[in-house]
Design a protein around this motif. Structure first.
Motif, PDB file in Angstrom:
ATOM      1  N   CYS A   1      -2.541  -3.531  -6.961  1.00  0.00           N
ATOM      2  CA  CYS A   1      -1.934  -4.104  -5.756  1.00  0.00           C
ATOM      3  C   CYS A   1      -1.032  -5.270  -6.101  1.00  0.00           C
ATOM      4  CB  CYS A   1      -3.016  -4.564  -4.791  1.00  0.00           C
ATOM      5  SG  CYS A   1      -2.315  -5.333  -3.326  1.00  0.00           S
ATOM      6  N   ILE A   2       0.207  -5.189  -5.651  1.00  0.00           N
ATOM      7  CA  ILE A   2       1.180  -6.210  -6.033  1.00  0.00           C
ATOM      8  C   ILE A   2       1.153  -7.432  -5.123  1.00  0.00           C
ATOM      9  CG2 ILE A   2       2.771  -4.564  -7.099  1.00  0.00           C
ATOM     10  CD1 ILE A   2       4.436  -4.753  -4.491  1.00  0.00           C
ATOM     11  N   THR A   3       0.409  -7.345  -4.030  1.00  0.00           N
ATOM     12  CA  THR A   3       0.443  -8.471  -3.098  1.00  0.00           C
ATOM     13  C   THR A   3      -0.840  -9.272  -3.098  1.00  0.00           C
ATOM     14  OG1 THR A   3      -0.490  -7.122  -1.340  1.00  0.00           O
ATOM     15  CG2 THR A   3       1.915  -7.203  -1.506  1.00  0.00           C
TER      16      THR A   3
ATOM     17  N   CYS B   1      -0.537  -6.858   3.105  1.00  0.00           N
ATOM     18  CA  CYS B   1      -0.076  -5.576   2.580  1.00  0.00           C
ATOM     19  C   CYS B   1       1.353  -5.278   3.000  1.00  0.00           C
ATOM     20  CB  CYS B   1      -1.003  -4.470   3.090  1.00  0.00           C
ATOM     21  SG  CYS B   1      -0.441  -2.830   2.664  1.00  0.00           S
ATOM     22  N   VAL B   2       2.151  -4.778   2.041  1.00  0.00           N
ATOM     23  CA  VAL B   2       3.538  -4.440   2.365  1.00  0.00           C
ATOM     24  C   VAL B   2       3.773  -2.939   2.373  1.00  0.00           C
ATOM     25  CG1 VAL B   2       4.517  -6.590   1.534  1.00  0.00           C
ATOM     26  CG2 VAL B   2       4.220  -4.679  -0.062  1.00  0.00           C
ATOM     27  N   GLY B   3       2.746  -2.172   2.141  1.00  0.00           N
ATOM     28  CA  GLY B   3       2.913  -0.720   2.153  1.00  0.00           C
ATOM     29  C   GLY B   3       3.692  -0.197   0.963  1.00  0.00           C
ATOM     30  N   CYS B   4       3.387  -0.694  -0.229  1.00  0.00           N
ATOM     31  CA  CYS B   4       4.095  -0.193  -1.418  1.00  0.00           C
ATOM     32  C   CYS B   4       3.378   1.023  -1.983  1.00  0.00           C
ATOM     33  CB  CYS B   4       4.161  -1.283  -2.476  1.00  0.00           C
ATOM     34  SG  CYS B   4       2.550  -1.673  -3.176  1.00  0.00           S
ATOM     35  N   TRP B   5       2.157   1.248  -1.566  1.00  0.00           N
ATOM     36  CA  TRP B   5       1.338   2.407  -1.942  1.00  0.00           C
ATOM     37  C   TRP B   5       0.991   2.504  -3.427  1.00  0.00           C
ATOM     38  CZ3 TRP B   5       0.545   2.179   2.727  1.00  0.00           C
ATOM     39  CH2 TRP B   5       1.505   2.382   3.721  1.00  0.00           C
ATOM     40  N   MET B   6       1.041   1.367  -4.101  1.00  0.00           N
ATOM     41  CA  MET B   6       0.567   1.364  -5.495  1.00  0.00           C
ATOM     42  C   MET B   6      -0.904   1.786  -5.521  1.00  0.00           C
ATOM     43  SD  MET B   6       2.967   0.260  -7.623  1.00  0.00           S
ATOM     44  CE  MET B   6       2.245  -0.547  -9.034  1.00  0.00           C
ATOM     45  N   CYS B   7      -1.648   1.334  -4.519  1.00  0.00           N
ATOM     46  CA  CYS B   7      -3.083   1.637  -4.482  1.00  0.00           C
ATOM     47  C   CYS B   7      -3.327   3.132  -4.299  1.00  0.00           C
ATOM     48  CB  CYS B   7      -3.758   0.837  -3.376  1.00  0.00           C
ATOM     49  SG  CYS B   7      -2.911   0.919  -1.789  1.00  0.00           S
TER      50      CYS B   7
ATOM     51  N   ALA C   1      -3.289  -8.043  -1.484  1.00  0.00           N
ATOM     52  CA  ALA C   1      -3.916  -7.603  -0.238  1.00  0.00           C
ATOM     53  C   ALA C   1      -5.231  -6.891  -0.530  1.00  0.00           C
ATOM     54  CB  ALA C   1      -2.985  -6.665   0.521  1.00  0.00           C
ATOM     55  N   MET C   2      -5.220  -6.099  -1.563  1.00  0.00           N
ATOM     56  CA  MET C   2      -6.424  -5.359  -1.937  1.00  0.00           C
ATOM     57  C   MET C   2      -7.279  -6.287  -2.777  1.00  0.00           C
ATOM     58  SD  MET C   2      -7.411  -2.337  -1.243  1.00  0.00           S
ATOM     59  CE  MET C   2      -6.173  -1.093  -1.010  1.00  0.00           C
TER      60      MET C   2
ATOM     61  N   ALA D   1      -1.831  -0.164   4.143  1.00  0.00           N
ATOM     62  CA  ALA D   1      -2.913   0.663   3.613  1.00  0.00           C
ATOM     63  C   ALA D   1      -4.157   0.520   4.476  1.00  0.00           C
ATOM     64  CB  ALA D   1      -3.221   0.247   2.184  1.00  0.00           C
TER      65      ALA D   1
ATOM     66  N   VAL E   1      -8.824  -4.465   2.313  1.00  0.00           N
ATOM     67  CA  VAL E   1      -7.385  -4.672   2.281  1.00  0.00           C
ATOM     68  C   VAL E   1      -7.026  -5.635   3.408  1.00  0.00           C
ATOM     69  CG1 VAL E   1      -7.090  -2.459   3.476  1.00  0.00           C
ATOM     70  CG2 VAL E   1      -5.109  -3.594   2.507  1.00  0.00           C
TER      71      VAL E   1
HETATM   72  S1  SF4 Z   1      -0.095  -0.621  -0.147  1.00  0.00           S
HETATM   73 FE1  SF4 Z   1      -1.921  -0.961  -1.393  1.00  0.00          FE
HETATM   74  S2  SF4 Z   1      -1.105  -1.830  -3.326  1.00  0.00           S
HETATM   75 FE2  SF4 Z   1       0.522  -2.006  -1.809  1.00  0.00          FE
HETATM   76  S3  SF4 Z   1       0.297  -4.044  -0.944  1.00  0.00           S
HETATM   77 FE3  SF4 Z   1      -0.860  -2.652   0.401  1.00  0.00          FE
HETATM   78  S4  SF4 Z   1      -2.944  -2.724  -0.424  1.00  0.00           S
HETATM   79 FE4  SF4 Z   1      -1.619  -3.592  -2.018  1.00  0.00          FE
END
Ligand code: SF4
Ligand SMILES: Cc1cc2nc3c(=O)[nH]c(=O)nc-3n(C[C@H](O)[C@H](O)[C@H](O)COP(=O)(O)OP(=O)(O)OC[C@H]3O[C@@H](n4cnc5c(N)ncnc54)[C@H](O)[C@@H]3O)c2cc1C
Ligand code: SF4
Lengths: 151, 506, 426
Positions: free
Chosen positions: A74-76, A95-101, A78-79, A120, A90
């Motif tokens: 998770c880049i923010t 969370c910015v919704g980058c979906w790395m998770c 948030a997780m 997420a 989360v």
């Molecule tokens: S989408 Fe997942 S990885 Fe991306 S910011 Fe939100 S919780 Fe973190």
């Protein structure tokens, strides 16, 4: 730290999907099965997923891993793991919704939120309930809450 | 148009406001009665397919479903009942024997409900089971007439050798239900429940599944006319052996498990090839007399080194008393009598509903006969067939039984709704089925907990009743017919039961 | 014991957390050349696009370092590492001693030789300050049109942010397609269309050869001869490991700092992790420099544990990334571009919905996966790739719409469900 964990007993899941329904309801506005169906669908989605293939069915939700890939990715921030409960949450504000998770979760149990917020969404072990809704309502005890680790 | 369709036995009513289209009912009905119409976005039921098992009603999260009876709405007729007419319609269509399952459902065989129990008032004090010890432990097996003691260094010791006994913490056991007729998870539930409560379950005639071996100490193995899975290891695997001659739901009739149900695991436990019919002949082909039976009893005793009690199970029929006497004389350590309300996985309806006698009469006459002949101590009496509540247990013991077997009551605790369709193998509750998808619906952990709860509850009630009568050990209840009185029974029936009519004092 | 970490990115922060998990007391110093510590680098494009405010930029708030008893030195660029004296030296001349040192300096943007590249209005885009500078430059100069050089992930994420701000954007890419290093042709094509449908121009097989304008940019000239009027040029053609300052230190450097599975460099007590490190896999002898957040984090964690005396081993990773561009979510994992003989490709494309999935198999194992449009449960495939699971027995199920754990071999599923799969080895 004592940590709650949901055990999945594959051999007893009957594939009724009530866990999904109760999960949605527990995270809904009205907390009422019928009202959720009538007015709130599309705003909440279950974070427990029932899988089915021939004779095998089981429900799976976030395993709140010891070493959580989603937290690593998770880049923010948030997780994150809550130090009190040991569970992974989360923070939907961060969370910015980058979906790395989603990319790294080997269980595939993190979902893109269905409501307007593009964030997420995952199992929160029903933080504000004594017993997670899926566990409480599974008619065959295919989901069982246990506590692991020392207190 | 003489051709008629028998009416649906049940109608499934669905409150459309409450139905949330979760489709749990559609997904889980093993009879395929519920279906979803995508275009209408509504859920419907084909009532004719419904067997009344109530699974959908139980699984529906919003209580939108109500399963209702649907009796034939013809003019009421006490003689030509809805059941009689429907049966004729079915047979006119098929030309075959009507099959059914579970026990006799007719009202006129229940003597338990026409007997009442006594209680202490003034002249003899009652006992509070919560404050004073109450003994309901029961031993099954041959008892000596008298005990011989001998002096040994530092004291005295028992000289009489006591025959092998079964020790029951509650005088209730789970009756024979084979793996095949019920699912492995159902067997496991009973096995674990028996273990938890210190009593016994019975393998039935299907042999022993390897997963049940660990419950050997709480298991009675059965040896029936098909001799499925019987070998020396099997005989020694449990705590006792039971030779099955007959069964209350189908006296005089054998069994037939069709080849398609003989799957890999079933074939393994029954020790027959996959796909072959498993036929239990009506009689044991090596038993045509009491003498033949004695041979088998002693063959089994030899095989088990006289370490395990050997019992014989028969259906309660007209001659039950002399037959039981013969069985005891043949060497049985316990006699099991299964009455006309005994359950089964499959039986012709005509047999189930008309053959045999009520268990209450059977146990009374057997107990009396054995006493009269002075051989009552040689064997214990276990009764079975429709025992449905703790008071039945108390009454059965007062009539002369040592312990009871329950079958249907245990299955009901496991979820059975008495739909009487066991023979179809599609039990929605995971009990009478081998379909893996359905079997898993019965989680043996839940099952064991529930059957154990049932025994626990009955045990408490039994103690309550004993205490009320001023009795503190189940021993003192056995054959104590003075605690019973009949209501609305004929004089001769009272005589056979060995009880007085209500209102008559000691 | 005194731990020193150079660089406060994911690698540095994960290492600090790992150290503190084991050792709460020892001195721990974190150094960054930037003025702010604890923010998340990948968020700078979201910041530019206005999706993330100042507060949400912080992965760790400054007080979190205090809470963990970590001293932070901002604005401190390290110019020399001296393993003999066990100290690092800053540009300002401070000497900072260490017992264990972690180099987690990440990468810095590569700027190609272009005539006029020094003009105002030309930016690279890898730090928060870049984002802030670009944002104010846009406002101050009324920029309505931008050119982004580089169609890689950073370039396109920046493009996305600029589009959010209402600018017209032209992307110029030297390769024959955008996202050439991470995605396959089909995915590139879908993404190109998606960008175009939002009014973005994409020029491939091309590059900027000259930046025109007096003091500030007014036009760029492409190799193809095309001229684009623009007041803003973002250069995002790649990042190089920040290892220049290690010259002469005796620490072995190839593209990045060479480390083993414990994140140790060739020099005792010196570790490296993240974008600046190059992991040499002891089993294959091959070394990789994968510049992504999750790898930086995982390496940092392994480094931290080892520095604090808990011997854990890194298992290696694969390149992967996830971006949402022009409303299309995409994920790429592992090797998605290989097309040699031993490789089997499974894929499907649903044109109407812009859904594309492709899986690359080699020797019965999954080595790469691409998802466009529908990324649900992508992580299951990542798991299969990372755990090197033999997928031949359920190959045909991999692309099913309801693919899930239920299709996995029972043993693997069991291990998964019981949480027995290790991210690293002890
Ligand atoms: S989408 Fe997942 S990885 Fe991306 S910011 Fe939100 S919780 Fe973190
Ligand atoms: C715009 C952008 C978007 C990105 N998006 C993603 C994404 O979506 N997913 C993904 O996986 N990755 C993404 N990345 C890559 C990701 O940010 C990096 O892989 C990750 O930050 C690397 O972490 P690190 O700890 O190795 O180094 P960095 O995060 O780069 O941190 C290095 C730190 O070291 C400091 N430093 C460098 N040299 C010195 C020195 N000599 N002295 C003192 N301090 C020094 C730097 O100031 C910096 O604070 C993105 C990167 C950028 C720039
Ligand atoms: S509620 Fe229980 S039995 Fe039903 S699908 Fe979920 S886990 Fe399976």
């Amino acid at each position: 730290m004592k940590k709650k964990k949901i055990l999945v007993k594959e051999e007893y899941c009957i594939g009724c999907r009530l866990c999904e329904i109760y999960c949605v309801t527990a995270h809904s506005e009205s907390k009422n099965l019928i009202k959720v169906f009538r007015y709130e669908l599309g705003e909440v989605a279950p974070t427990v997923i029932v899988e089915e293939k021939e004779y095998t069915t089981f429900a799976v939700q976030c395993r709140h891993c010891e070493k959580a890939s989603c937290v690593q990715a998770c880049i923010t921030g948030a997780m994150h793991r809550d130090n009190g409960t040991g569970a992974i949450y989360v923070d939907q504000e961060k969370c910015v919704g980058c979906w790395m998770c989603i990319m790294v979760c080997p269980y595939g149990v993190i979902k893109r939120g269905v409501n307007k917020k593009k964030v997420a969404s995952k199992c929160d072990l029903c933080v504000d309930r004594e017993m997670p809704a899926c566990v409480e309502n599974c008619p065959n005890e295919a989901l069982v809450l246990t506590e692991v680790g020392e207190s | 148009m003489a051709k008629r369709r028998p009416p649906a036995d049940f109608v499934v009513e669905r409150d459309d406001y409450k139905c949330i289209r979760c489709l749990a009912c559609v997904r889980t009905c093993s009879y395929g009665a519920n279906f979803y119409d995508e275009r209408a976005n509504r859920v419907f039921t084909e009532n004719l397919k419904c067997v009344g098992c109530h699974f959908c009603e139980a699984i529906c999260p919003t209580e939108a479903i109500l399963v209702r009876h649907n009796p034939l709405a013809t003019r009421e007729n006490a003689h030509w009942t809805s059941e009689a007419v429907t049966d004729i319609m079915k047979q006119a269509e098929t030309g075959g024997v009507l099959l059914t399952s579970m026990g006799n459902d007719k009202p006129h065989f229940t003597y338990f409900d026409r007997m009442v129990l006594n209680a202490s008032q003034v002249t003899n004090p009652s006992i509070d089971p919560l404050r004073e010890p109450m003994e309901i432990r029961t031993y099954l097996g041959r008892k000596p007439l008298a005990l011989e003691l001998e002096n040994i260094e530092g004291g005295i010791a028992l000289k009489t050798r006591i025959a092998p006994q079964l020790k029951l913490e509650v005088p209730i056991m789970f009756s024979a239900m084979s793996y095949g007729s019920i699912s492995l998870n159902a067997s496991k539930s009973l096995a674990r429940g028996a273990q938890m409560m210190g009593t016994y379950f019975n393998t039935g005639e299907g042999g022993l599944h390897k997963d049940l071996k660990e419950f050997g100490e709480n298991m009675i193995v059965q040896c029936a006319s098909g001799r499925f899975g019987v070998n020396v290891d099997y005989l020694n695997a449990g705590a006792a052996v039971e030779i099955k001659i007959g069964q209350g739901a189908k006296p005089g009739i054998g069994g037939h498990l069709p080849g398609e149900k003989v799957t890999e695991p079933i074939s393994e436990t029954r020790m027959i090839p996959v796909g072959t019919d498993a036929i239990s002949p009506a009689p044991h082909h090596d038993i045509y007399s009491i003498e033949d039976l004695r041979q088998l009893i002693y063959a089994i005793k030899e095989a088990t080194r006289y370490e395990k009690p050997v019992g014989v199970k028969i259906a309660a029929v007209h001659n039950v008393a002399p037959i039981a006497s013969g069985i005891v004389r043949a060497g049985a350590d316990f006699v099991v009598i299964d009455g006309i309300r005994g359950g089964t996985g499959a039986t012709p309806k005509v047999t189930r509903d008309n053959v045999g006698i009520p268990i209450e009469l059977a146990v009374a006459v057997v107990d009396q006969r054995l006493r009269d002949e002075g051989i009552r101590h040689l064997a214990s009496i276990v009764v079975a067939g429709g025992i449905k509540r703790s008071s039945d247990v108390v009454k059965a013991i007062a009539l002369g039984a040592d312990a009871v077997y329950i079958g249907t009551a245990a299955l009901v605790a496991l979820g059975c709704h008495l739909c009487q369709k066991c023979y179809m193998g599609k039990c929605n509750w995971g009990i009478a089925t081998q379909d893996p998808k359905l079997v898993r619906r019965l989680n043996p952990e839940i099952g064991a907990r529930r059957v154990a709860n049932l025994l626990r509850a009955w045990a408490l009630e039994i103690k309550e009743i004993l205490g009320g009568m001023g009795i503190n050990a189940i021993e003192s209840l056995r054959g104590n017919r003075d605690v019973l009185r009949g209501v609305g029974l004929h004089e001769h029936e009272l005589e056979l039961l060995g009880i007085k009519p209500a209102g008559e004092a000691w | 014991m005194r731990y020193v970490i150079i660089g406060i990115g994911p690698a540095g922060m994960a290492a600090a957390d790992a150290i503190r998990e084991i050792d709460e007391k020892s001195e721990l110093v974190m150094i960054t050349s930037e003025e702010v510590a604890g923010y998340s680098k990948p968020l700078i494009t979201y910041f530019l696009g206005g999706k993330v405010d100042e507060k949400r930029m912080f992965y760790r708030f400054p007080w979190c370092f205090e809470e963990k008893n970590i001293s932070v030195m901002t604005g401190t660029e390290i110019v020399q590492v001296d393993p003999n004296e066990k100290r690092v030296i800053s540009k300002r001349g401070e000497e900072i001693p260490y017992d264990k040192l972690l180099i987690a300096t990440g990468g810095s943007p590569f700027v190609p030789k272009i005539e006029g590249v020094e003009k105002e209005g030309v930016f690279t885009f890898t730090q928060w300050k870049d984002s802030k500078m670009v944002a104010s430059y846009i406002v101050e100069n009324n920029v309505a049109k931008a050119v982004v050089l580089g169609g890689g992930l950073i370039g396109l994420k920046t493009t996305e942010a600029l589009l959010e701000l209402g600018l017209k954007v032209s992307v110029v890419e030297l390769a024959d397609r955008i996202l050439a290093t991470t995605f396959d042709k089909k995915a590139s094509q879908i993404m190109t269309r998606a960008l175009q449908s939002r009014g973005c121009e994409v020029y491939t097989d091309d590059t900027v050869v000259q930046v025109k304008g007096k003091r500030k940019v007014s036009k760029v000239l492409l190799k193809s001869g095309r001229e684009i009027k623009t007041k803003l040029l973002i250069i995002a053609v790649g990042v190089r490991p920040n290892v220049g300052f290690l010259e002469g230190s005796g620490i072995e450097v190839n593209r990045g700092v060479i480390v083993n599975e414990r994140m140790e460099t060739n020099v005792e007590n010196v570790f490296a992790a993240g974008d600046c490190a190059e992991f040499r896999d002891p089993s294959t002898g091959e070394s990789t420099n994968i510049a992504i957040w999750p790898v930086a984090f995982a390496e940092g964690e392994v480094a931290g544990y080892n520095m604090a005396g808990r011997p854990v081993k890194y298992q290696g990773g694969v390149p992967m990334n996830s971006v949402e561009l022009a409303g299309l979510a995409t994920i790429s994992v592992g090797f998605t571009n290989v097309e040699d003989n031993g490789v089997e490709i499974l894929k499907y494309f649903k044109e109407e919905e812009n859904v594309y999935r492709k899986l690359v198999l080699k020797d019965g194992r999954l080595i790469g996966a691409v998802f466009v449009g529908d990324i649900d449960r992508a992580g299951i495939y990542t798991g299969l790739i990372l755990q090197k699971v033999d997928v031949s027995s359920f190959k045909n199920d991999l692309l099913r719409e309801d693919f899930g754990l239920v299709y996995l071999p029972k043993e693997y599923r069991k291990k998964l469900m019981e949480g027995e799969l290790k991210v690293w080895l002890e």
